[in-house]
Structure formats: C-alpha cells, structure tokens
Design an enzyme around this catalytic site. Structure first.
Site, PDB file in Angstrom:
ATOM      1  N   LYS A 167       0.829  -1.212   0.000  1.00 28.18           N
ATOM      2  CA  LYS A 167       0.000   0.000   0.000  1.00 28.18           C
ATOM      3  C   LYS A 167       0.861   1.259   0.000  1.00 28.18           C
ATOM      4  O   LYS A 167       0.586   2.227  -0.726  1.00 28.18           O
ATOM      5  CB  LYS A 167      -0.932  -0.009   1.221  1.00 28.18           C
ATOM      6  CG  LYS A 167      -1.752   1.276   1.408  1.00 28.18           C
ATOM      7  CD  LYS A 167      -2.709   1.526   0.253  1.00 28.18           C
ATOM      8  CE  LYS A 167      -3.421   2.870   0.342  1.00 28.18           C
ATOM      9  NZ  LYS A 167      -4.431   2.944   1.386  1.00 28.18           N
ATOM     10  N   ILE A 168       1.923   1.257   0.797  1.00 27.07           N
ATOM     11  CA  ILE A 168       2.828   2.409   0.820  1.00 27.07           C
ATOM     12  C   ILE A 168       3.471   2.605  -0.550  1.00 27.07           C
ATOM     13  O   ILE A 168       3.580   3.731  -1.051  1.00 27.07           O
ATOM     14  CB  ILE A 168       3.894   2.235   1.922  1.00 27.07           C
ATOM     15  CG1 ILE A 168       3.236   2.312   3.303  1.00 27.07           C
ATOM     16  CG2 ILE A 168       4.995   3.291   1.794  1.00 27.07           C
ATOM     17  CD1 ILE A 168       4.116   1.849   4.437  1.00 27.07           C
TER      18      ILE A 168
END
Length: 198
Positions: A167-168
């Site tokens: 996600k990052i």
C-alpha cells in the site's frame, strides 16, 4: 449470514461497514465518537460498547486512521476479549502491522492486513481494490466479506506486513505520478502550450 465486528467509522469505515450491513450480515460496530455508531445502527447494525466487544464476534474488521489510532484501539485488552480473525484495513506502517499481529497471536487470534485502494465513494460502491496478506486459511475465511467490499483482492503472502508495504509503494507511485504531471504541465505552459490541451 454472519455476525461480524467493525471498528472505525470514518468516511471509509462507515461506507465499508454499511456494505456489510446491506449484504445482510449482523455487524457490531464501534467508533470513538457515538454519532457514527448511531448512523449505522439506524441502518441495521448493532452497537458494540467496546473494541473488545466488536472483536468478540469471531471475525472482525477495522478501518482506523493511522499507526497511533490502530495501536491505541487494538490494544492487548481488545485482542484478549476477541476471538477468531481480525482484519485491519488501515494504511499503517509494516512495523505497526507486526505489533498488531503479535498482539493478536498472543490472544490466540489470527491477524490479516487488507489495505484498500479507493476513496469513500468507491468503498460505498463495493469497488475497492484490496491488498491482503496473512495466514492463507484466514484469508480464505474472510474472502466472502472482502468480495462484498471490493472488486478484487490481491494476495501478497502470509506475512500481514506485506500488504502494508505494498500500500505504501502504491501511494508512492501515485504521488510520483502527480508530481510528474505537475512538472510536465508547468514545462509546457512556459512554452505557451494551453495546459488543458496538453
């Protein structure tokens, strides 16, 4: 239909919990502020008085704001009151995911990270992309609920932190793309090109 818990009813969490209510599940909801709980109860949810009560449903989900919120709400006491599987949808650090997974394991629970790609309107439509990681049997068990929340679940492995890392990385790509677009528009404007045409 199942009895499940949901913690964190901000814009994203409320939309996700509402999808699960509308799918016919008995959803026990908890939030730090009561009005968001009351809104979901009016739609058919059940109020959970504590985070532990939401986790005690057997399968529970959370959408909390950040590392600090997730670690504060999902503390040892909440997990000790819980059972089964907890799925965290929050955009938190891999390190925070490790701490939550350890707390869950110490309480005999299984922990899944299932970060989401999309905004509240996308969540309300059940069109999220979900990036999930955790024990494969737990992922199999929660898959029907994730199918209500999103159009596709991308499995990243057995270690929950993997979903948070992905996600990052996705967020970084989006930021880089926006920055590149801004620089490109500024360059063509300096050369007299209409930015809307570009």
């Amino acid at each position: 239909m199942a009895t499940i818990g949901f913690l964190g009813l901000g814009n994203m969490g409320a939309a996700m919990a509402r999808r699960l209510v509308d799918a016919g599940h008995e959803v026990h909801v908890w939030n730090r502020s009561r009005p968001a709980v009351d809104d979901l109860v009016a739609a058919g949810a059940v109020a959970a008085e504590t985070p532990g009560a939401a986790l005690a449903t057997g399968i529970s989900f959370s959408m909390l704001a950040d590392d600090d919120a997730a670690l504060a709400v999902l503390d040892d006491a909440a997990f000790q009151a819980g059972t089964g599987i907890h799925v965290s949808h929050a955009s938190i650090s891999p390190e925070a995911a490790d701490r939550l997974a350890a707390r869950a394991a110490a309480a005999g629970m299984r922990y899944v990270s299932a970060t989401v790609l999309g905004r509240p309107a996308v969540a309300a439509a059940g069109q999220l992309n979900i990036v999930a990681a955790g024990p494969s049997d737990a992922l199999d068990e929660v898959a029907p609920f994730l199918d209500v929340l999103g159009k596709r679940t991308w499995r990243m492995g057995e270690n929950p932190r993997m979903a948070n890392a992905v996600k990052i990385a996705v967020n970084y790509n989006l930021l880089a793309a926006i920055e590149a677009l801004g620089e490109s528009i500024a360059m063509v404007e300096r050369q007299g090109v209409d930015p809307e045409l570009f």
